[in-house]
Design a protein around this motif. Structure first.
Motif, PDB file in Angstrom:
ATOM      1  N   ALA A  62       0.836  -1.212   0.000  1.00 35.25           N
ATOM      2  CA  ALA A  62       0.000   0.000   0.000  1.00 35.25           C
ATOM      3  C   ALA A  62       0.865   1.254   0.000  1.00 35.25           C
ATOM      4  O   ALA A  62       0.581   2.204  -0.739  1.00 35.25           O
ATOM      5  CB  ALA A  62      -0.935  -0.010   1.198  1.00 35.25           C
ATOM      6  N   ASP A  63       1.932   1.262   0.796  1.00 41.20           N
ATOM      7  CA  ASP A  63       2.830   2.420   0.821  1.00 41.20           C
ATOM      8  C   ASP A  63       3.572   2.551  -0.504  1.00 41.20           C
ATOM      9  O   ASP A  63       3.749   3.659  -1.019  1.00 41.20           O
ATOM     10  CB  ASP A  63       3.843   2.305   1.964  1.00 41.20           C
ATOM     11  CG  ASP A  63       3.232   2.617   3.329  1.00 41.20           C
ATOM     12  OD1 ASP A  63       2.054   3.032   3.385  1.00 41.20           O
ATOM     13  OD2 ASP A  63       3.938   2.441   4.336  1.00 41.20           O
ATOM     14  N   PRO A  90       1.083  -7.013  -7.660  1.00 41.04           N
ATOM     15  CA  PRO A  90       0.979  -5.901  -8.612  1.00 41.04           C
ATOM     16  C   PRO A  90      -0.369  -5.794  -9.327  1.00 41.04           C
ATOM     17  O   PRO A  90      -0.646  -4.783  -9.959  1.00 41.04           O
ATOM     18  CB  PRO A  90       2.088  -6.212  -9.619  1.00 41.04           C
ATOM     19  CG  PRO A  90       2.212  -7.702  -9.574  1.00 41.04           C
ATOM     20  CD  PRO A  90       1.919  -8.102  -8.154  1.00 41.04           C
ATOM     21  N   ASN A  91      -1.192  -6.803  -9.204  1.00 43.68           N
ATOM     22  CA  ASN A  91      -2.453  -6.811  -9.955  1.00 43.68           C
ATOM     23  C   ASN A  91      -3.639  -6.387  -9.100  1.00 43.68           C
ATOM     24  O   ASN A  91      -4.637  -7.096  -9.010  1.00 43.68           O
ATOM     25  CB  ASN A  91      -2.681  -8.186 -10.587  1.00 43.68           C
ATOM     26  CG  ASN A  91      -1.651  -8.473 -11.649  1.00 43.68           C
ATOM     27  OD1 ASN A  91      -1.262  -7.590 -12.409  1.00 43.68           O
ATOM     28  ND2 ASN A  91      -1.176  -9.696 -11.694  1.00 43.68           N
ATOM     29  N   THR A  92      -3.520  -5.212  -8.503  1.00 49.33           N
ATOM     30  CA  THR A  92      -4.652  -4.616  -7.795  1.00 49.33           C
ATOM     31  C   THR A  92      -5.188  -3.484  -8.663  1.00 49.33           C
ATOM     32  O   THR A  92      -4.473  -2.950  -9.513  1.00 49.33           O
ATOM     33  CB  THR A  92      -4.228  -4.051  -6.430  1.00 49.33           C
ATOM     34  OG1 THR A  92      -3.338  -2.945  -6.635  1.00 49.33           O
ATOM     35  CG2 THR A  92      -3.585  -5.115  -5.551  1.00 49.33           C
ATOM     36  N   ALA A  93      -6.439  -3.128  -8.441  1.00 54.76           N
ATOM     37  CA  ALA A  93      -7.041  -2.057  -9.240  1.00 54.76           C
ATOM     38  C   ALA A  93      -6.241  -0.762  -9.121  1.00 54.76           C
ATOM     39  O   ALA A  93      -5.984  -0.080 -10.115  1.00 54.76           O
ATOM     40  CB  ALA A  93      -8.492  -1.839  -8.810  1.00 54.76           C
ATOM     41  N   LYS A  94      -5.815  -0.454  -7.914  1.00 53.44           N
ATOM     42  CA  LYS A  94      -5.077   0.785  -7.675  1.00 53.44           C
ATOM     43  C   LYS A  94      -3.709   0.759  -8.363  1.00 53.44           C
ATOM     44  O   LYS A  94      -3.328   1.712  -9.046  1.00 53.44           O
ATOM     45  CB  LYS A  94      -4.911   0.956  -6.168  1.00 53.44           C
ATOM     46  CG  LYS A  94      -4.781   2.352  -5.687  1.00 53.44           C
ATOM     47  CD  LYS A  94      -4.741   2.315  -4.158  1.00 53.44           C
ATOM     48  CE  LYS A  94      -5.027   3.652  -3.554  1.00 53.44           C
ATOM     49  NZ  LYS A  94      -4.889   3.641  -2.094  1.00 53.44           N
ATOM     50  N   ALA A  95      -2.964  -0.325  -8.188  1.00 52.20           N
ATOM     51  CA  ALA A  95      -1.629  -0.422  -8.778  1.00 52.20           C
ATOM     52  C   ALA A  95      -1.702  -0.396 -10.312  1.00 52.20           C
ATOM     53  O   ALA A  95      -0.889   0.267 -10.969  1.00 52.20           O
ATOM     54  CB  ALA A  95      -0.920  -1.682  -8.298  1.00 52.20           C
ATOM     55  N   LEU A  96      -2.665  -1.079 -10.874  1.00 50.39           N
ATOM     56  CA  LEU A  96      -2.816  -1.082 -12.337  1.00 50.39           C
ATOM     57  C   LEU A  96      -3.229   0.297 -12.844  1.00 50.39           C
ATOM     58  O   LEU A  96      -2.771   0.745 -13.907  1.00 50.39           O
ATOM     59  CB  LEU A  96      -3.823  -2.147 -12.768  1.00 50.39           C
ATOM     60  CG  LEU A  96      -3.332  -3.583 -12.598  1.00 50.39           C
ATOM     61  CD1 LEU A  96      -4.498  -4.561 -12.669  1.00 50.39           C
ATOM     62  CD2 LEU A  96      -2.272  -3.920 -13.642  1.00 50.39           C
ATOM     63  N   ASN A  97      -4.074   0.989 -12.098  1.00 49.99           N
ATOM     64  CA  ASN A  97      -4.462   2.342 -12.467  1.00 49.99           C
ATOM     65  C   ASN A  97      -3.242   3.260 -12.482  1.00 49.99           C
ATOM     66  O   ASN A  97      -3.031   4.007 -13.440  1.00 49.99           O
ATOM     67  CB  ASN A  97      -5.519   2.870 -11.488  1.00 49.99           C
ATOM     68  CG  ASN A  97      -5.955   4.283 -11.800  1.00 49.99           C
ATOM     69  OD1 ASN A  97      -6.045   4.695 -12.941  1.00 49.99           O
ATOM     70  ND2 ASN A  97      -6.236   5.038 -10.754  1.00 49.99           N
ATOM     71  N   TYR A  98      -2.434   3.207 -11.438  1.00 50.15           N
ATOM     72  CA  TYR A  98      -1.269   4.074 -11.356  1.00 50.15           C
ATOM     73  C   TYR A  98      -0.223   3.698 -12.408  1.00 50.15           C
ATOM     74  O   TYR A  98       0.454   4.559 -12.954  1.00 50.15           O
ATOM     75  CB  TYR A  98      -0.670   4.034  -9.956  1.00 50.15           C
ATOM     76  CG  TYR A  98      -1.610   4.531  -8.868  1.00 50.15           C
ATOM     77  CD1 TYR A  98      -2.766   5.259  -9.172  1.00 50.15           C
ATOM     78  CD2 TYR A  98      -1.354   4.268  -7.534  1.00 50.15           C
ATOM     79  CE1 TYR A  98      -3.626   5.706  -8.179  1.00 50.15           C
ATOM     80  CE2 TYR A  98      -2.208   4.712  -6.529  1.00 50.15           C
ATOM     81  CZ  TYR A  98      -3.338   5.435  -6.868  1.00 50.15           C
ATOM     82  OH  TYR A  98      -4.172   5.873  -5.865  1.00 50.15           O
ATOM     83  N   GLN A 118      -7.583  -3.374 -17.292  1.00 48.93           N
ATOM     84  CA  GLN A 118      -7.400  -4.425 -16.283  1.00 48.93           C
ATOM     85  C   GLN A 118      -7.901  -3.955 -14.921  1.00 48.93           C
ATOM     86  O   GLN A 118      -8.535  -4.716 -14.181  1.00 48.93           O
ATOM     87  CB  GLN A 118      -5.923  -4.804 -16.174  1.00 48.93           C
ATOM     88  CG  GLN A 118      -5.369  -5.559 -17.361  1.00 48.93           C
ATOM     89  CD  GLN A 118      -3.881  -5.813 -17.170  1.00 48.93           C
ATOM     90  OE1 GLN A 118      -3.472  -6.386 -16.163  1.00 48.93           O
ATOM     91  NE2 GLN A 118      -3.075  -5.375 -18.127  1.00 48.93           N
ATOM     92  N   SER A 119      -7.634  -2.692 -14.595  1.00 49.33           N
ATOM     93  CA  SER A 119      -8.083  -2.123 -13.325  1.00 49.33           C
ATOM     94  C   SER A 119      -9.604  -2.075 -13.256  1.00 49.33           C
ATOM     95  O   SER A 119     -10.197  -2.442 -12.239  1.00 49.33           O
ATOM     96  CB  SER A 119      -7.487  -0.720 -13.141  1.00 49.33           C
ATOM     97  OG  SER A 119      -7.938  -0.129 -11.946  1.00 49.33           O
ATOM     98  N   VAL A 120     -10.232  -1.628 -14.344  1.00 50.99           N
ATOM     99  CA  VAL A 120     -11.699  -1.566 -14.397  1.00 50.99           C
ATOM    100  C   VAL A 120     -12.303  -2.948 -14.207  1.00 50.99           C
ATOM    101  O   VAL A 120     -13.316  -3.107 -13.518  1.00 50.99           O
ATOM    102  CB  VAL A 120     -12.180  -0.934 -15.726  1.00 50.99           C
ATOM    103  CG1 VAL A 120     -13.667  -1.155 -15.951  1.00 50.99           C
ATOM    104  CG2 VAL A 120     -11.858   0.546 -15.763  1.00 50.99           C
ATOM    105  N   LYS A 121     -11.663  -3.952 -14.793  1.00 50.89           N
ATOM    106  CA  LYS A 121     -12.159  -5.322 -14.650  1.00 50.89           C
ATOM    107  C   LYS A 121     -12.146  -5.757 -13.185  1.00 50.89           C
ATOM    108  O   LYS A 121     -13.061  -6.441 -12.727  1.00 50.89           O
ATOM    109  CB  LYS A 121     -11.277  -6.265 -15.486  1.00 50.89           C
ATOM    110  CG  LYS A 121     -11.985  -7.490 -15.993  1.00 50.89           C
ATOM    111  CD  LYS A 121     -11.066  -8.334 -16.860  1.00 50.89           C
ATOM    112  CE  LYS A 121     -11.413  -8.121 -18.315  1.00 50.89           C
ATOM    113  NZ  LYS A 121     -10.725  -9.067 -19.195  1.00 50.89           N
TER     114      LYS A 121
END
Length: 177
Positions: A62-63, A90-98, A118-121
């Motif tokens: 998270a950090d 690495p495959n979280t919505a937030k990480a993929l968005n960033y 991928q994030s939207v999915k």
């Protein structure tokens, strides 16, 4: 308690409440924690409240994710991507968005769109990724697809949220050129 003591204590109590950090909390979990800028190769650790080496195994994802977004927003896109490469998950919505944001800002718009999708999915109700996806579509000249994302954002948080306003502005600005 006398009226006089209540009149004296009430303003003090109100001042204490307003000075509390909780008084300013706005509940936006997508916004990274405010932290100092760390030197290259270091990341802000919210637990110790200091900069640590990004290779530290104690630093939570998270950090790392939040600091990567901070780096990207500061125009340090390559550093943001390198930090995202250190995530255990690495495959979280937030990480993929960033990751999509940093790659889009580097001019790799199609690659960024792939990460956004991928994030939207993973989280179809994530308004920020829909904003950034819409902005990428504006860059590609696909205003129809950007408008589609704007409608999704409207359903998620209405027309007053920042994501809706920012994407609507990007769409509007694109029609002026």
């Amino acid at each position: 308690m006398t009226i006089r003591s209540v009149m004296f204590a009430a303003p003090l109590l109100m001042a204490a409440v307003l000075a509390s950090p909780l008084a300013f909390a706005h509940g936006d979990e997508d916004e990274p924690v405010k932290a100092p800028n760390c030197p290259k190769g270091q990341v802000y650790d919210s637990k110790s409240q200091k900069c640590v080496m990004q290779t530290s195994h104690l630093l939570p994802d998270a950090d790392r994710t939040d600091y990567a977004y901070r780096l990207a927003k500061a125009g340090r896109y390559e550093e943001a991507l390198a930090l995202l490469d250190t995530l255990r998950q690495p495959n979280t919505a937030k990480a993929l968005n960033y990751r999509g944001y940093a790659t889009r800002k580097l001019g790799r718009t199609d690659e960024g769109i792939g990460y956004y999708l991928q994030s939207v999915k993973l989280d179809p109700q994530y308004a920020q990724v829909r904003e950034y996806l819409g902005e990428a579509y504006v860059v590609k000249g696909r205003i129809d697809l950007a408008q589609e994302q704007l409608q999704h954002i409207k359903a998620i948080c209405g027309t007053a949220c920042e994501e809706y306003r920012d994407l609507a502005e990007a769409i509007n600005d694109s029609s002026k050129t």
